[in-house]
Design a protein around this motif. Structure first.
Motif, short mmCIF file in Angstrom:
data_model
loop_
_atom_site.label_atom_id
_atom_site.label_comp_id
_atom_site.label_asym_id
_atom_site.label_seq_id
_atom_site.Cartn_x
_atom_site.Cartn_y
_atom_site.Cartn_z
N ASP A 1 1.64 -39.06 -20.06
CA ASP A 1 1.51 -40.30 -19.31
C ASP A 1 0.59 -41.22 -20.10
OD1 ASP A 1 2.99 -39.35 -17.16
OD2 ASP A 1 1.24 -38.51 -16.17
N PHE A 2 0.94 -42.48 -20.12
CA PHE A 2 0.13 -43.47 -20.83
C PHE A 2 -0.55 -44.36 -19.80
CE2 PHE A 2 3.17 -42.10 -23.95
CZ PHE A 2 2.46 -42.10 -25.13
N GLY A 3 -1.85 -44.56 -19.99
CA GLY A 3 -2.61 -45.40 -19.07
C GLY A 3 -3.43 -46.42 -19.82
N VAL A 4 -3.84 -47.44 -19.12
CA VAL A 4 -4.66 -48.50 -19.70
C VAL A 4 -5.96 -48.57 -18.91
CG1 VAL A 4 -4.82 -50.97 -20.15
CG2 VAL A 4 -2.64 -49.81 -20.45
N GLU A 5 -7.07 -48.56 -19.64
CA GLU A 5 -8.39 -48.70 -19.03
C GLU A 5 -9.24 -49.57 -19.95
OE1 GLU A 5 -12.22 -45.97 -18.08
OE2 GLU A 5 -10.27 -45.05 -17.73
N PRO A 6 -9.35 -50.85 -19.64
CA PRO A 6 -10.09 -51.77 -20.51
C PRO A 6 -11.55 -51.35 -20.75
CG PRO A 6 -8.87 -52.98 -18.85
CD PRO A 6 -8.76 -51.53 -18.50
N ALA A 7 -12.12 -50.54 -19.86
CA ALA A 7 -13.53 -50.15 -19.97
C ALA A 7 -13.81 -49.27 -21.19
CB ALA A 7 -13.97 -49.42 -18.71
N ILE A 8 -12.78 -48.69 -21.81
CA ILE A 8 -13.04 -47.85 -22.99
C ILE A 8 -13.22 -48.70 -24.25
CG2 ILE A 8 -11.88 -45.84 -22.00
CD1 ILE A 8 -9.61 -46.26 -24.00
N LEU A 9 -12.96 -50.00 -24.13
CA LEU A 9 -13.18 -51.00 -25.18
C LEU A 9 -12.21 -50.89 -26.35
CD1 LEU A 9 -17.08 -50.94 -25.30
CD2 LEU A 9 -15.61 -52.46 -23.97
N GLY A 10 -11.94 -49.72 -26.85
CA GLY A 10 -11.03 -49.51 -27.97
C GLY A 10 -10.87 -48.03 -28.22
N GLY A 11 -9.94 -47.65 -29.08
CA GLY A 11 -9.70 -46.24 -29.34
C GLY A 11 -8.84 -45.61 -28.26
N VAL A 12 -8.93 -44.28 -28.14
CA VAL A 12 -8.11 -43.56 -27.16
C VAL A 12 -8.91 -42.44 -26.51
CG1 VAL A 12 -5.95 -43.98 -28.41
CG2 VAL A 12 -7.21 -41.89 -28.84
N VAL B 1 3.66 -28.93 -21.74
CA VAL B 1 2.25 -29.26 -21.57
C VAL B 1 2.17 -30.70 -21.08
CG1 VAL B 1 0.03 -29.49 -22.74
CG2 VAL B 1 1.60 -27.72 -23.45
N ARG B 2 1.33 -30.95 -20.09
CA ARG B 2 1.17 -32.30 -19.55
C ARG B 2 -0.14 -32.90 -20.02
NH1 ARG B 2 5.00 -33.52 -15.87
NH2 ARG B 2 6.21 -31.76 -15.14
N GLY B 3 -0.10 -34.20 -20.26
CA GLY B 3 -1.31 -34.86 -20.72
C GLY B 3 -1.29 -36.34 -20.38
N LYS B 4 -2.41 -36.99 -20.69
CA LYS B 4 -2.52 -38.43 -20.45
C LYS B 4 -3.27 -39.06 -21.60
CE LYS B 4 -3.84 -42.00 -17.26
NZ LYS B 4 -4.26 -42.36 -15.94
N LEU B 5 -2.72 -40.13 -22.11
CA LEU B 5 -3.34 -40.89 -23.19
C LEU B 5 -3.76 -42.24 -22.62
CD1 LEU B 5 -3.70 -40.75 -26.42
CD2 LEU B 5 -1.91 -42.46 -26.37
N THR B 6 -5.06 -42.51 -22.67
CA THR B 6 -5.59 -43.75 -22.13
C THR B 6 -6.09 -44.62 -23.28
OG1 THR B 6 -6.32 -42.54 -20.18
CG2 THR B 6 -7.24 -44.72 -20.48
N THR B 7 -5.69 -45.88 -23.25
CA THR B 7 -6.11 -46.84 -24.26
C THR B 7 -6.66 -48.09 -23.58
OG1 THR B 7 -3.87 -47.76 -24.36
CG2 THR B 7 -4.41 -46.07 -25.97
N ALA B 8 -7.27 -48.94 -24.36
CA ALA B 8 -7.84 -50.17 -23.81
C ALA B 8 -6.75 -51.22 -23.55
CB ALA B 8 -8.89 -50.75 -24.75
N MET B 9 -5.67 -51.15 -24.33
CA MET B 9 -4.57 -52.10 -24.18
C MET B 9 -3.24 -51.35 -24.11
SD MET B 9 -5.88 -55.09 -26.84
CE MET B 9 -4.52 -54.82 -27.86
N GLU B 10 -2.25 -52.03 -23.58
CA GLU B 10 -0.90 -51.46 -23.46
C GLU B 10 -0.34 -51.12 -24.85
OE1 GLU B 10 2.26 -50.16 -21.19
OE2 GLU B 10 0.56 -51.22 -20.34
N ILE B 11 0.28 -49.95 -24.97
CA ILE B 11 0.92 -49.54 -26.21
C ILE B 11 2.42 -49.79 -26.07
CG2 ILE B 11 1.42 -47.60 -27.73
CD1 ILE B 11 -1.14 -46.30 -26.80
#
Length: 181
Positions: free
Chosen positions: A142-153, A109-119
């Motif tokens: 895949d792990f991504g960073v998107e500062p616009a989400i402010l926090g959480g995942v 299964v493929r997925g993407k986890l986006t967070t506000a900061m690098e993990i």
């Protein structure tokens, strides 16, 4: 829409052949390599889509690319059939559909986890292991960073989305205030 139907049919046919010949992974790697080449050289896809070039000219270019990628003979035959049928422009969709079929039969299964900061890498491995244990399947995450989400995942796996971001929670709170709750 038509392109997707055509791509799906060709991908299924190649996958059936791959399973029969026990070369499904090889075909997948070959298609990935060609799709990668087309991503790095977008003019290749433009050439395959262009009606200005005839089948022989497209095959000549395709043979040059295939020779550099060192593809399996059956993959080369498949690409030759695509060229003859005027379907080389469907290659990116065929590759994507083929990868989905390969993942499905492999239990991946493929997925993407986006967070506000690098993990950190260790934390990424822990998260991936927990998600694999919970789902019972192998997970390519895949792990991504998107500062616009402010926090959480924000977790996307297949067609499912879990939005546990601060941005989403603030949006819910905003809607509740508007409704007077």
């Amino acid at each position: 829409m038509t392109g997707n139907i055509v791509a799906r049919r060709y991908a299924k046919a190649l996958f059936a052949l791959g399973v029969k010949e026990k070369a499904a992974d090889t075909f997948g790697k070959d298609l990935d390599g060609l799709a990668g080449a087309m991503n790095t050289a977008p003019e290749l896809l433009k050439l395959f889509k262009s009606p200005s070039f005839n089948v022989q000219e497209k095959k000549a270019v395709l043979n040059d690319v295939v020779a550099k990628l060192n593809m399996a003979p059956l993959s080369v035959n498949f690409l030759s059939v695509l060229a003859d049928k005027g379907r080389l422009d469907c290659l990116p969709d065929i590759q994507e559909t083929y990868a989905e079929l390969l993942d499905e039969t492999s239990g991946v299964v493929r997925g993407k986890l986006t967070t506000a900061m690098e993990i950190p890498a260790k934390r990424q491995k822990d998260i991936k292991a927990k998600l694999e244990k919970k789902s019972g399947k192998k997970l390519v995450l895949d792990f991504g960073v998107e500062p616009a989400i402010l926090g959480g995942v924000v977790l996307r796996v297949g067609d499912k989305v879990l939005d546990a971001s601060l941005r989403a929670q603030l949006q819910l709170l905003k809607e509740q205030i508007k409704r007077g709750e």
